[in-house]
Scaffold this active site. Structure first.
Site, PDB file in Angstrom:
ATOM      1  N   ALA A  13       0.752  -1.314  -0.078  1.00 43.60           N
ATOM      2  CA  ALA A  13       0.032  -0.047   0.063  1.00 43.60           C
ATOM      3  C   ALA A  13       0.940   1.262   0.004  1.00 43.60           C
ATOM      4  O   ALA A  13       0.298   2.426  -0.521  1.00 43.60           O
ATOM      5  CB  ALA A  13      -0.800  -0.113   1.095  1.00 43.60           C
ATOM      6  N   ASP A 248      -0.387 -10.566  -0.758  1.00 42.37           N
ATOM      7  CA  ASP A 248       0.885 -10.530  -0.184  1.00 42.37           C
ATOM      8  C   ASP A 248       1.098 -11.382   0.812  1.00 42.37           C
ATOM      9  O   ASP A 248       2.119 -12.098   1.001  1.00 42.37           O
ATOM     10  CB  ASP A 248       1.216  -9.043  -0.249  1.00 42.37           C
ATOM     11  CG  ASP A 248       0.095  -8.277   0.568  1.00 42.37           C
ATOM     12  OD1 ASP A 248      -0.431  -8.758   1.200  1.00 42.37           O
ATOM     13  OD2 ASP A 248       0.663  -7.127   0.606  1.00 42.37           O
TER      14      ASP A 248
END
Length: 505
Positions: A13, A248
């Site tokens: 992010a 992830d």
């Protein structure tokens, strides 16, 4: 055997990177080919990802990795085999019948999701949603993003032929093939935790067209070849595009270097530490019970069909956002400086509930922490060190609360905690975690996500046999750090206070 190269694109992010992973004789080396920021853009309709910027950086990373593979010192050339992408969960793009992307993907932190979640839970009921999916209730889950899209602008939903989560969308850009990978699909709160297939009854009840939900494929699936024009632009042969654990955390958990005997006993847990702290256990079957629902645990898919039974904890987002606040005030402080300041600050001066909705959105983190402190009758942090210390103390106590709940749900103790991911570089938080849990903590590898990504591709390419073989390669290639408790008593003394703050939620 020739050295085999796998290009792992790992997007978080806050930032992304392209890593060249070179496998030779059951040992892996990682080489960074490109690193770049990942930006959120505030447009008139809300927060979006800078998708075109990401794609430009992925292509730059592909070119750099190709050049690196051709010039890397060592015994013989590196044969590039494949590429694959992992990202954060839940976010998606909608693709029409012509192959056109129907709008810029929203950021999961967009505030439109909060009212959509409330309305959906009222309409469908928590027990029905959790029973159908086994997924923790969080406002950014795909189910609520779709509800928000339907409420604000239903047109794209009516036109969409494919819903592609962020790694699926980027694999589509690379290969032209649209598929849904299992680990990333499972984050949506729209997948049956037992069958691994779409929960179509729930999707229909949501009022969203079901045709866009395509076939779900496992991690390690060969999706297709790199598009010819992209291969030519990068100066490459047409590599395979192989899906890693697209989420992830799935790739990171695959790379946990747990010893075989510890894994067999099941008395270990993990934290994939970064912007989020994802803490849980690896199981063979989901736990979808009322107790799991109330404790906020989720059942997501992992590599080789494992279940990642975990809880999302806000993680180092809290520190990242306070740092951005300091920068807006003209105080440019790097992370080592902030950790030094936090280490010198008074412990437990102020505590917060890290998972409170107030701390989800970007911007104004320091003000929100200050408001929480005032509301709960605690001292308001005044210095950068006090703000960061507040975040770290609170995270460590949240970890302890989570492992206590995990032990109750599993019915056996957790003896060892593995921390993988970039957050493991935070030595202060690692020691605080060992003290808060009063357990041994094994840290590393820091690049677990890229490692798991590359080696899951290698499973798909038949260069690695299975998950056990993958973890043996990790243990042979990287040296973990062991952190033991030093002073657990102060954390034990604060658990009741922390629990009262969580109850106030």
């Amino acid at each position: 055997m020739a050295r085999q190269g796998f290009i792992a694109f790992d997007l978080g992010a806050e930032s992304g990177r392209a890593m060249l992973a070179v496998l030779e004789k059951d040992r892996l080396e990682l080489h960074e080919a490109h690193r770049f920021p990942n930006r959120m853009l505030l447009l008139p309709d809300g927060w979006h990802w800078d998708l075109t910027g990401l794609w430009a950086n992925l292509m730059e990373g592909l070119k750099n990795a190709a050049r690196m593979a051709a010039t890397l010192p060592g015994p013989g050339p590196v044969e590039l085999i494949s590429l694959g992408v992992d990202t954060w969960g839940v976010d998606f793009g909608l693709v029409g019948a012509s192959g056109q992307l129907l709008g810029l993907p929203f950021v999961y932190r967009d505030p439109r999701n909060v009212p959509a979640m409330k309305a959906t839970r009222r309409k469908l009921g928590d027990k029905r949603i959790y029973g159908a999916t086994g997924i923790q209730f969080m406002s950014f889950n795909t189910i609520y993003q779709l509800a928000a899209q339907r409420a604000t602008e239903p047109g794209p939903l009516k036109l969409a032929e494919h819903i592609l989560f962020t790694p699926d969308l980027l694999h589509y850009f690379f290969s032209g093939k649209a598929v849904n990978e299992a680990t990333i699909a499972s984050t949506a709160q729209l997948v049956d935790p037992f069958s691994g297939k779409w929960a179509t009854g729930l999707i229909k009840a949501l009022g969203v067209p079901t045709r866009m939900f395509g076939r779900i494929v496992p991690a390690g699936t060969r999706i297709g070849r790199l598009r010819q024009e992209l291969a030519a632009e990068a100066g490459l042969q047409r590599l395979e595009v192989i899906a890693p654990g697209g989420h992830d955390t799935a790739s990171a958990v695959a790379a946990v270097p747990v010893q075989p005997e510890v894994r067999a006993g099941g008395r270990w847990a993990y934290i994939s530490s970064g912007t989020w702290s994802l803490m849980g256990a690896e199981l063979d079957a989901p736990i979808v019970t009322e107790a799991a629902r109330r404790a906020g645990f989720t059942n997501e898919r992992g590599v080789e069909g494992k279940i990642r039974f975990l809880k999302n904890i806000m993680g180092l987002w809290l520190v990242q956002e306070t740092r951005r606040d300091f920068a807006r005030q003209g105080k440019e402080l790097d992370y080592p400086t902030l950790m030094e300041m936090a280490g010198k600050s008074e412990p437990f001066r102020t505590l917060i509930d890290p998972d409170r909705q107030d701390f989800m959105a970007p911007g104004g983190m320091c003000a929100r922490i200050a408001d929480f402190a005032r509301h709960t009758g605690q001292p308001v942090p005044q210095t950068p060190g006090q703000f960061v210390r507040c975040c770290l103390d609170s995270l460590a106590l949240a970890y302890r609360r989570t492992v206590d709940n995990l032990e109750k749900l599993l019915g056996h103790p957790i003896e060892v905690l593995h921390i993988v991911g970039g957050g493991g570089k935070n030595a202060l938080l690692n020691q605080m975690t060992a003290d808060a849990l009063d357990r041994t903590v094994i840290v590393g590898p820091f690049e677990a996500t890229a490692i798991g990504n590359a080696l899951t591709q290698a499973i798909g390419a038949r260069a690695v046999r299975n998950l056990d073989h993958l973890r043996a390669i990790v243990r042979a290639s990287f040296d973990p750090l062991t952190v033991r408790p030093k002073d657990p008593a102060p954390f034990a003394a604060r658990r009741e206070q922390f629990e009262s703050l969580v109850v106030r939620r």
